[in-house]
Design a protein around this motif. Structure first.
Motif, PDB file in Angstrom:
ATOM      1  N   SER A  34      19.416  71.092  18.372  1.00 62.21           N
ATOM      2  CA  SER A  34      19.765  71.837  19.588  1.00 62.21           C
ATOM      3  C   SER A  34      19.962  70.821  20.707  1.00 62.21           C
ATOM      4  CB  SER A  34      18.631  72.771  20.006  1.00 62.21           C
ATOM      5  OG  SER A  34      18.253  73.570  18.928  1.00 62.21           O
ATOM      6  N   PHE A  35      21.032  70.973  21.473  1.00 58.70           N
ATOM      7  CA  PHE A  35      21.264  70.018  22.564  1.00 58.70           C
ATOM      8  C   PHE A  35      22.074  70.680  23.670  1.00 58.70           C
ATOM      9  CE2 PHE A  35      25.763  68.706  21.995  1.00 58.70           C
ATOM     10  CZ  PHE A  35      26.045  69.354  20.805  1.00 58.70           C
ATOM     11  N   GLY A  86      15.085  73.034  26.659  1.00 64.17           N
ATOM     12  CA  GLY A  86      15.058  74.492  26.555  1.00 64.17           C
ATOM     13  C   GLY A  86      16.349  75.121  27.064  1.00 64.17           C
ATOM     14  N   LYS A  87      17.098  74.353  27.848  1.00 62.58           N
ATOM     15  CA  LYS A  87      18.365  74.867  28.386  1.00 62.58           C
ATOM     16  C   LYS A  87      19.545  74.547  27.474  1.00 62.58           C
ATOM     17  CE  LYS A  87      16.619  74.211  33.073  1.00 62.58           C
ATOM     18  NZ  LYS A  87      16.442  73.116  34.035  1.00 62.58           N
ATOM     19  N   ALA A  88      19.236  74.078  26.255  1.00 66.99           N
ATOM     20  CA  ALA A  88      20.300  73.675  25.331  1.00 66.99           C
ATOM     21  C   ALA A  88      21.292  74.818  25.110  1.00 66.99           C
ATOM     22  CB  ALA A  88      19.685  73.255  23.998  1.00 66.99           C
ATOM     23  N   ASP A  89      22.563  74.468  25.068  1.00 66.79           N
ATOM     24  CA  ASP A  89      23.607  75.486  24.877  1.00 66.79           C
ATOM     25  C   ASP A  89      24.343  75.328  23.553  1.00 66.79           C
ATOM     26  OD1 ASP A  89      24.985  73.153  25.330  1.00 66.79           O
ATOM     27  OD2 ASP A  89      26.433  74.042  26.712  1.00 66.79           O
ATOM     28  N   SER A  90      23.943  74.313  22.737  1.00 69.08           N
ATOM     29  CA  SER A  90      24.709  74.038  21.516  1.00 69.08           C
ATOM     30  C   SER A  90      23.780  73.684  20.366  1.00 69.08           C
ATOM     31  CB  SER A  90      25.643  72.837  21.737  1.00 69.08           C
ATOM     32  OG  SER A  90      26.507  73.080  22.818  1.00 69.08           O
ATOM     33  N   LYS A  91      24.281  73.912  19.166  1.00 67.78           N
ATOM     34  CA  LYS A  91      23.572  73.483  17.951  1.00 67.78           C
ATOM     35  C   LYS A  91      24.573  72.813  17.033  1.00 67.78           C
ATOM     36  CE  LYS A  91      20.059  77.154  17.635  1.00 67.78           C
ATOM     37  NZ  LYS A  91      18.798  76.541  17.863  1.00 67.78           N
ATOM     38  N   ILE A  92      24.081  71.821  16.271  1.00 65.68           N
ATOM     39  CA  ILE A  92      24.973  71.141  15.332  1.00 65.68           C
ATOM     40  C   ILE A  92      24.161  70.663  14.136  1.00 65.68           C
ATOM     41  CG2 ILE A  92      24.751  68.834  16.378  1.00 65.68           C
ATOM     42  CD1 ILE A  92      27.858  68.608  15.921  1.00 65.68           C
ATOM     43  N   ASP A  93      24.789  70.609  12.965  1.00 69.73           N
ATOM     44  CA  ASP A  93      24.106  70.101  11.778  1.00 69.73           C
ATOM     45  C   ASP A  93      23.914  68.586  11.893  1.00 69.73           C
ATOM     46  OD1 ASP A  93      23.987  72.576  10.659  1.00 69.73           O
ATOM     47  OD2 ASP A  93      25.718  72.305   9.347  1.00 69.73           O
ATOM     48  N   VAL A  94      22.761  68.114  11.450  1.00 67.18           N
ATOM     49  CA  VAL A  94      22.494  66.667  11.473  1.00 67.18           C
ATOM     50  C   VAL A  94      23.594  65.912  10.721  1.00 67.18           C
ATOM     51  CG1 VAL A  94      20.890  64.860  10.752  1.00 67.18           C
ATOM     52  CG2 VAL A  94      20.013  67.019  11.586  1.00 67.18           C
ATOM     53  N   ALA A  95      24.086  66.520   9.643  1.00 68.83           N
ATOM     54  CA  ALA A  95      25.094  65.849   8.810  1.00 68.83           C
ATOM     55  C   ALA A  95      26.403  65.604   9.560  1.00 68.83           C
ATOM     56  CB  ALA A  95      25.357  66.693   7.563  1.00 68.83           C
ATOM     57  N   ASP A  96      26.602  66.307  10.669  1.00 65.28           N
ATOM     58  CA  ASP A  96      27.883  66.202  11.379  1.00 65.28           C
ATOM     59  C   ASP A  96      27.857  65.214  12.544  1.00 65.28           C
ATOM     60  OD1 ASP A  96      28.977  68.029   9.659  1.00 65.28           O
ATOM     61  OD2 ASP A  96      28.493  69.752  10.943  1.00 65.28           O
ATOM     62  N   VAL A  97      26.738  64.504  12.705  1.00 56.04           N
ATOM     63  CA  VAL A  97      26.653  63.540  13.817  1.00 56.04           C
ATOM     64  C   VAL A  97      26.183  62.188  13.281  1.00 56.04           C
ATOM     65  CG1 VAL A  97      26.071  65.359  15.463  1.00 56.04           C
ATOM     66  CG2 VAL A  97      24.235  64.064  14.380  1.00 56.04           C
ATOM     67  N   SER A  98      26.366  61.132  14.079  1.00 55.64           N
ATOM     68  CA  SER A  98      25.763  59.832  13.760  1.00 55.64           C
ATOM     69  C   SER A  98      24.506  59.698  14.589  1.00 55.64           C
ATOM     70  CB  SER A  98      26.669  58.663  14.139  1.00 55.64           C
ATOM     71  OG  SER A  98      27.969  58.905  13.789  1.00 55.64           O
ATOM     72  N   ASP A 139       9.200  61.031  34.781  1.00 59.44           N
ATOM     73  CA  ASP A 139       8.703  60.450  33.538  1.00 59.44           C
ATOM     74  C   ASP A 139       9.273  61.216  32.361  1.00 59.44           C
ATOM     75  OD1 ASP A 139       7.022  62.793  33.055  1.00 59.44           O
ATOM     76  OD2 ASP A 139       5.784  62.011  34.670  1.00 59.44           O
ATOM     77  N   LEU A 140       8.866  60.829  31.166  1.00 59.05           N
ATOM     78  CA  LEU A 140       9.342  61.481  29.941  1.00 59.05           C
ATOM     79  C   LEU A 140       8.167  62.168  29.250  1.00 59.05           C
ATOM     80  CD1 LEU A 140      11.707  58.675  28.565  1.00 59.05           C
ATOM     81  CD2 LEU A 140      12.413  60.906  29.412  1.00 59.05           C
ATOM     82  N   SER A 141       7.524  63.073  29.954  1.00 56.54           N
ATOM     83  CA  SER A 141       6.422  63.793  29.327  1.00 56.54           C
ATOM     84  C   SER A 141       6.982  64.914  28.453  1.00 56.54           C
ATOM     85  CB  SER A 141       5.489  64.373  30.396  1.00 56.54           C
ATOM     86  OG  SER A 141       6.180  65.363  31.126  1.00 56.54           O
ATOM     87  N   CYS A 142       6.190  65.345  27.479  1.00 55.91           N
ATOM     88  CA  CYS A 142       6.635  66.392  26.549  1.00 55.91           C
ATOM     89  C   CYS A 142       7.036  67.642  27.325  1.00 55.91           C
ATOM     90  CB  CYS A 142       5.515  66.770  25.588  1.00 55.91           C
ATOM     91  SG  CYS A 142       4.909  65.423  24.607  1.00 55.91           S
ATOM     92  N   GLY A 143       6.218  68.049  28.284  1.00 52.11           N
ATOM     93  CA  GLY A 143       6.456  69.287  29.015  1.00 52.11           C
ATOM     94  C   GLY A 143       7.797  69.268  29.725  1.00 52.11           C
ATOM     95  N   LYS A 144       8.095  68.159  30.391  1.00 51.65           N
ATOM     96  CA  LYS A 144       9.349  68.076  31.147  1.00 51.65           C
ATOM     97  C   LYS A 144      10.551  68.055  30.216  1.00 51.65           C
ATOM     98  CE  LYS A 144       7.334  66.139  35.251  1.00 51.65           C
ATOM     99  NZ  LYS A 144       7.061  64.947  36.044  1.00 51.65           N
ATOM    100  N   LEU A 145      10.407  67.363  29.085  1.00 48.32           N
ATOM    101  CA  LEU A 145      11.524  67.330  28.136  1.00 48.32           C
ATOM    102  C   LEU A 145      11.746  68.704  27.510  1.00 48.32           C
ATOM    103  CD1 LEU A 145      10.989  63.888  26.441  1.00 48.32           C
ATOM    104  CD2 LEU A 145      12.999  64.617  27.723  1.00 48.32           C
ATOM    105  N   GLU A 146      10.652  69.409  27.259  1.00 43.75           N
ATOM    106  CA  GLU A 146      10.779  70.767  26.700  1.00 43.75           C
ATOM    107  C   GLU A 146      11.572  71.659  27.648  1.00 43.75           C
ATOM    108  OE1 GLU A 146       6.912  72.375  25.747  1.00 43.75           O
ATOM    109  OE2 GLU A 146       6.960  71.359  23.804  1.00 43.75           O
ATOM    110  N   GLU A 147      11.278  71.505  28.929  1.00 43.70           N
ATOM    111  CA  GLU A 147      11.970  72.301  29.941  1.00 43.70           C
ATOM    112  C   GLU A 147      13.469  71.988  29.931  1.00 43.70           C
ATOM    113  OE1 GLU A 147      11.460  72.397  34.640  1.00 43.70           O
ATOM    114  OE2 GLU A 147       9.565  72.298  33.558  1.00 43.70           O
TER     115      GLU A 147
END
Ligand code: MG
Length: 288
Positions: free
Chosen positions: A25-26, A56-68, A45-53
């Motif tokens: 998800s990205f 959480g606004k991700a608008d796209s999904k892609i298969d791992v096999a389709d990216v490098s 900073d790069l705390s888990c909570g802030k990154l989750e937030e």
């Protein structure tokens, strides 16, 4: 969370990996590395909570096999490494168990992606492998107290501290930096697993396979200097920044400790595996 970085249509993104679905998800509106994402989103900073937030606004999904996949973090300021941090590795290398951590570094330019090539330099004939648990700093700081040190950890990933032994030890003065920092000598990945998903970082099986053969097989319970101690110790010298890495040292079984010694050659395949952190695979090629 399991964080990955990847390239898609010539842009870089950070996403959250679902291992069950092999999907990421990205946010397609927010390209950039983990470090760039922090700036883009105005995070201190790069705390888990802030990154989750943010994710959480991700608008796209892609298969791992389709990216490098890229290294899950790059463009960091510092890659800090610890030498001789497993008691049994100290023994195989003929070294004493140190009273203080042996700290050295690699340049961030040595960071290389999962599934990318480790390039054997023309000027070394003794390139070796080292499976390592890598700590990713999420919250920076200086003079960090040991009791607060784990608050500064974003998560963990697999690393390979590739090492040219003939430069590390065989040259005047012991050229640790050069021996450890050839381009491609710091494979990292495939993902950062945030610390909330790792119940005990001192109970993780850590293994390295060379062409499918088990060469290193240990457990992070064998670490001499623990993660909180390392963070506190290093932060007495330098300001730690979000995205900085600490390679925590390697267990026994490296090529230089074998009888006869064994070094990497073109065509070799390496896999570092740590329980819960996935498998980091890299092929070996000649640089020229
Ligand atoms: Mg090492």
């Amino acid at each position: 969370m399991k964080l990955v970085s990847f390239r898609l249509d010539s842009s870089e993104y950070v996403g959250e990996l679902s291992v069950e679905q092999d999907r990421i998800s990205f946010d397609s509106r927010a390209p950039g590395s983990l470090i760039a994402l922090r700036d883009l989103c105005g995070l201190s900073d790069l705390s888990c909570g802030k990154l989750e937030e943010v994710l959480g606004k991700a608008d796209s999904k892609i298969d791992v096999a389709d990216v490098s996949l890229l290294a899950p973090v790059f463009e960091m300021e510092k890659v800090i490494c610890v030498g001789t941090n497993y008691a049994d590795h100290a023994k195989e290398m003929g070294s004493e168990v140190p009273e203080l951590p042996i700290i050295f570094n690699k340049f961030p330019s040595a960071i290389t992606a999962p599934d990318s090539k480790i390039r054997l330099p023309d000027i070394s004939t003794k390139v070796d492998f080292e499976a390592e648990l890598v700590v990713v700093i999420g919250v920076g700081g200086k003079h960090i107290a040991r009791e607060n040190a784990m608050d500064h950890v974003l998560g963990y990933c697999c690393g390979n501290d590739v090492s040219a032994r003939d430069w590390q030890k065989g040259k005047p003065g012991g050229q640790w930096l050069l021996g450890k920092t050839f381009d491609t000598f710091a494979p990292l990945g495939p993902m950062i697993v945030t610390k909330d998903e790792i119940s005990d970082p001192y109970d993780l099986g850590i293994r390295l396979r060379l062409n499918g053969e088990l060469m290193q097989d240990s457990n992070t319970s064998q670490l001499i200097f623990k993660i909180d101690y390392l963070i506190s110790h290093v932060s007495q010298f330098v300001m730690l920044k979000p995205g900085d890495l600490i390679f925590t040292g390697t267990p026994p079984g490296v090529g230089a400790g074998r009888k006869p010694p064994l070094f990497l050659k073109p065509g070799d395949q390496l896999e570092v595996e740590i329980d819960g952190l996935g498998v980091l695979g890299n092929a070996v090629v000649a640089d020229s």
